[in-house]
Scaffold this motif. Structure first.
Motif, PDB file in Angstrom:
ATOM      1  N   LEU A  62      25.693  31.072  85.621  1.00 50.87           N
ATOM      2  CA  LEU A  62      26.349  29.913  86.222  1.00 50.87           C
ATOM      3  C   LEU A  62      25.367  28.986  86.930  1.00 50.87           C
ATOM      4  CD1 LEU A  62      29.559  31.572  87.736  1.00 50.87           C
ATOM      5  CD2 LEU A  62      29.489  29.955  85.842  1.00 50.87           C
ATOM      6  N   VAL A  63      24.380  29.566  87.602  1.00 50.99           N
ATOM      7  CA  VAL A  63      23.436  28.748  88.374  1.00 50.99           C
ATOM      8  C   VAL A  63      22.018  29.273  88.227  1.00 50.99           C
ATOM      9  CG1 VAL A  63      25.149  28.072  90.106  1.00 50.99           C
ATOM     10  CG2 VAL A  63      23.776  30.106  90.488  1.00 50.99           C
ATOM     11  N   LYS A  64      21.080  28.365  88.439  1.00 56.95           N
ATOM     12  CA  LYS A  64      19.674  28.737  88.504  1.00 56.95           C
ATOM     13  C   LYS A  64      19.260  28.635  89.976  1.00 56.95           C
ATOM     14  CE  LYS A  64      19.510  28.881  83.979  1.00 56.95           C
ATOM     15  NZ  LYS A  64      19.518  30.189  83.282  1.00 56.95           N
ATOM     16  N   GLY A  65      19.089  29.750  90.626  1.00 54.77           N
ATOM     17  CA  GLY A  65      18.729  29.727  92.031  1.00 54.77           C
ATOM     18  C   GLY A  65      19.209  30.965  92.737  1.00 54.77           C
ATOM     19  N   ASN A  66      18.918  31.057  94.023  1.00 52.64           N
ATOM     20  CA  ASN A  66      19.305  32.224  94.816  1.00 52.64           C
ATOM     21  C   ASN A  66      20.760  32.098  95.248  1.00 52.64           C
ATOM     22  OD1 ASN A  66      19.397  34.494  96.386  1.00 52.64           O
ATOM     23  ND2 ASN A  66      18.225  33.634  98.088  1.00 52.64           N
ATOM     24  N   HIS A  67      21.646  32.622  94.423  1.00 50.03           N
ATOM     25  CA  HIS A  67      23.084  32.475  94.685  1.00 50.03           C
ATOM     26  C   HIS A  67      23.609  33.447  95.732  1.00 50.03           C
ATOM     27  CE1 HIS A  67      23.408  35.984  92.114  1.00 50.03           C
ATOM     28  NE2 HIS A  67      22.889  35.303  91.082  1.00 50.03           N
ATOM     29  N   GLN A  68      22.824  34.444  96.119  1.00 50.78           N
ATOM     30  CA  GLN A  68      23.230  35.434  97.141  1.00 50.78           C
ATOM     31  C   GLN A  68      24.529  36.153  96.781  1.00 50.78           C
ATOM     32  OE1 GLN A  68      23.316  32.567 100.422  1.00 50.78           O
ATOM     33  NE2 GLN A  68      21.560  33.623 101.328  1.00 50.78           N
ATOM     34  N   GLY A  69      24.858  36.140  95.496  1.00 52.39           N
ATOM     35  CA  GLY A  69      26.049  36.868  95.061  1.00 52.39           C
ATOM     36  C   GLY A  69      27.338  36.072  95.105  1.00 52.39           C
ATOM     37  N   VAL A  70      27.256  34.759  95.409  1.00 53.32           N
ATOM     38  CA  VAL A  70      28.474  33.948  95.504  1.00 53.32           C
ATOM     39  C   VAL A  70      28.236  32.566  94.899  1.00 53.32           C
ATOM     40  CG1 VAL A  70      30.173  32.885  97.042  1.00 53.32           C
ATOM     41  CG2 VAL A  70      29.254  35.140  97.589  1.00 53.32           C
ATOM     42  N   VAL A  71      29.147  32.162  93.997  1.00 47.78           N
ATOM     43  CA  VAL A  71      29.133  30.825  93.403  1.00 47.78           C
ATOM     44  C   VAL A  71      30.559  30.276  93.472  1.00 47.78           C
ATOM     45  CG1 VAL A  71      28.761  29.482  91.293  1.00 47.78           C
ATOM     46  CG2 VAL A  71      27.235  31.392  91.827  1.00 47.78           C
ATOM     47  N   ALA A  72      30.689  28.986  93.790  1.00 45.41           N
ATOM     48  CA  ALA A  72      32.022  28.380  93.874  1.00 45.41           C
ATOM     49  C   ALA A  72      32.054  27.067  93.111  1.00 45.41           C
ATOM     50  CB  ALA A  72      32.420  28.150  95.326  1.00 45.41           C
ATOM     51  N   LYS A  73      33.225  26.768  92.567  1.00 42.02           N
ATOM     52  CA  LYS A  73      33.457  25.497  91.875  1.00 42.02           C
ATOM     53  C   LYS A  73      34.381  24.646  92.742  1.00 42.02           C
ATOM     54  CE  LYS A  73      31.605  26.659  87.741  1.00 42.02           C
ATOM     55  NZ  LYS A  73      30.537  25.908  87.057  1.00 42.02           N
ATOM     56  N   ILE A  74      33.906  23.460  93.128  1.00 41.19           N
ATOM     57  CA  ILE A  74      34.732  22.538  93.896  1.00 41.19           C
ATOM     58  C   ILE A  74      35.430  21.601  92.921  1.00 41.19           C
ATOM     59  CG2 ILE A  74      34.742  20.680  95.605  1.00 41.19           C
ATOM     60  CD1 ILE A  74      32.393  22.030  96.951  1.00 41.19           C
ATOM     61  N   SER A  75      36.746  21.544  93.016  1.00 40.49           N
ATOM     62  CA  SER A  75      37.532  20.763  92.059  1.00 40.49           C
ATOM     63  C   SER A  75      37.282  19.269  92.213  1.00 40.49           C
ATOM     64  CB  SER A  75      39.020  21.058  92.261  1.00 40.49           C
ATOM     65  OG  SER A  75      39.808  20.218  91.446  1.00 40.49           O
ATOM     66  N   PRO A  76      37.278  18.526  91.095  1.00 38.12           N
ATOM     67  CA  PRO A  76      37.139  17.070  91.163  1.00 38.12           C
ATOM     68  C   PRO A  76      38.428  16.368  91.567  1.00 38.12           C
ATOM     69  CG  PRO A  76      37.367  17.749  88.896  1.00 38.12           C
ATOM     70  CD  PRO A  76      37.311  19.020  89.707  1.00 38.12           C
ATOM     71  N   ILE A  77      39.517  17.132  91.699  1.00 28.84           N
ATOM     72  CA  ILE A  77      40.802  16.523  92.066  1.00 28.84           C
ATOM     73  C   ILE A  77      41.405  17.263  93.256  1.00 28.84           C
ATOM     74  CG2 ILE A  77      41.280  15.826  89.683  1.00 28.84           C
ATOM     75  CD1 ILE A  77      43.438  18.176  89.792  1.00 28.84           C
ATOM     76  N   ALA A  78      42.336  16.597  93.911  1.00 33.36           N
ATOM     77  CA  ALA A  78      43.132  17.246  94.951  1.00 33.36           C
ATOM     78  C   ALA A  78      44.457  17.667  94.317  1.00 33.36           C
ATOM     79  CB  ALA A  78      43.376  16.286  96.109  1.00 33.36           C
TER      80      ALA A  78
END
Length: 244
Positions: A62-78
Motif C-alpha cells: 500500500l505504501v512505500k515508507g515506515n508505516h509502523q503497522g498502520v495505513v489509512a485511506k481518507i475518503s474524497p467525499i463526506a
C-alpha cells in the motif's frame, strides 16, 4: 477533483481521527502492540471505522515508507445521514429511488454503479461501514465524477437501512436469481429501494429474507450471471422505464 489520500504511521492516523477527517478504511498489521496502538484501539472502538487486520506484506504494497503497522485511506467525499436523505427524497413529490449495496467488493464496480445511479436519478446509495469496497481514486474515476452528485450513506448494517426504508413506506426489492419473478413483472413505479449483492456471493441470506419482493433478470446465455454493475444498470433503467 480531490482524490483519496493515503496516510500511514500510527501518529498520523491518530491526528486524522482527532481532526475529524472522513476515514474510509484503516489497515492494521496483525499482531501489532504497544502504547500508541492501544491509543488507536481506544479511539476507534466506537465501531464507526472500517478496520482490516492484514499481514505486513499488504501494508508494504500500500505504501512505500515506515508505516509502523498502520495505513489509512481518507475518503474524497463526506458521507450523508440516512434519515436526512430519505426525508429529503420523500419531500420532493416524486417516488424516491435508493440503492442498497450489500458487500460490493470491487472499487471499479462500485464506481460504475454510482455513475449509472446518478444518470437514473437515484436519491442515495447506502453501503455498510464494514465489508464493502472503499471509496478510492479508482472509484471516483470510474464514477466519472458522479460520486460528487449523489449522496452516499454508510450504515452499521444494510439491515438497518432496510428497516428504515420499510418504515418510511419504501418497498425494498432484491435483485437475485433466487426467485421466479422477472424484473419486468415487478412494480417499480412506487417508492423503491433496490438491493444489489456481492459480485460472487450475491445478497446475503439474512438480508435477502428482509426484502419485500425479489426479482431477477432473464438469462438466455450459458454463463448464467452478469457483472453486478451491468445488472444494476438493467434494474435501474427498468425503474426509469416504468416511471416515464
Amino acid at each position: 477533483m480531490q482524490e483519496t489520500t493515503t496516510i500511514f504511521g500510527i501518529r498520523a492516523v491518530l491526528e486524522a481521527i482527532h481532526n475529524g477527517e472522513t476515514i474510509d478504511k484503516i489497515y492494521v498489521q496483525k499482531g501489532l502492540s504497544g502504547q500508541l496502538f492501544q491509543e488507536l484501539q481506544q479511539k476507534t472502538k466506537s465501531g464507526d471505522y472500517n478496520i482490516s487486520y492484514v499481514p505486513v506484506e499488504k501494508l508494504n504494497k500500500l505504501v512505500k515508507g515506515n508505516h509502523q503497522g498502520v495505513v489509512a485511506k481518507i475518503s474524497p467525499i463526506a458521507f450523508s445521514d440516512l434519515e436526512e436523505v430519505v426525508e429529503n427524497a420523500l419531500s420532493k413529490g416524486t417516488a424516491p429511488l435508493f440503492l442498497l449495496l450489500d458487500q460490493i467488493d470491487d472499487v471499479r464496480n462500485f464506481g460504475a454503479i454510482i455513475r449509472t445511479a446518478e444518470c437514473c436519478g437515484v436519491d442515495g446509495i447506502i453501503i455498510p461501514k464494514k465489508g464493502g469496497a472503499p471509496v478510492t481514486a479508482d472509484t471516483v474515476k470510474t464514477s466519472a465524477g458522479a460520486i460528487f452528485n449523489i449522496p452516499l450513506i454508510k450504515v452499521d448494517h444494510i439491515k438497518d437501512a432496510i428497516y428504515y426504508m420499510q418504515a418510511s413506506g419504501i418497498k425494498v426489492v432484491a435483485a437475485t436469481e433466487k426467485t421466479d419473478t422477472l424484473l419486468y413483472n415487478a412494480d417499480l413505479a412506487q417508492p423503491v429501494a433496490l438491493i444489489m449483492g456481492n459480485e460472487g456471493k450475491g445478497i446475503s441470506d439474512s438480508v435477502l429474507k428482509l426484502a419485500d419482493e425479489k426479482a431477477k433478470l432473464p438469462m438466455l446465455g450459458s454463463i448464467g450471471s452478469l457483472n453486478v454493475s451491468v445488472a444494476c444498470g438493467a434494474f435501474l433503467y427498468e425503474v426509469v422505464r416504468q416511471r416515464l
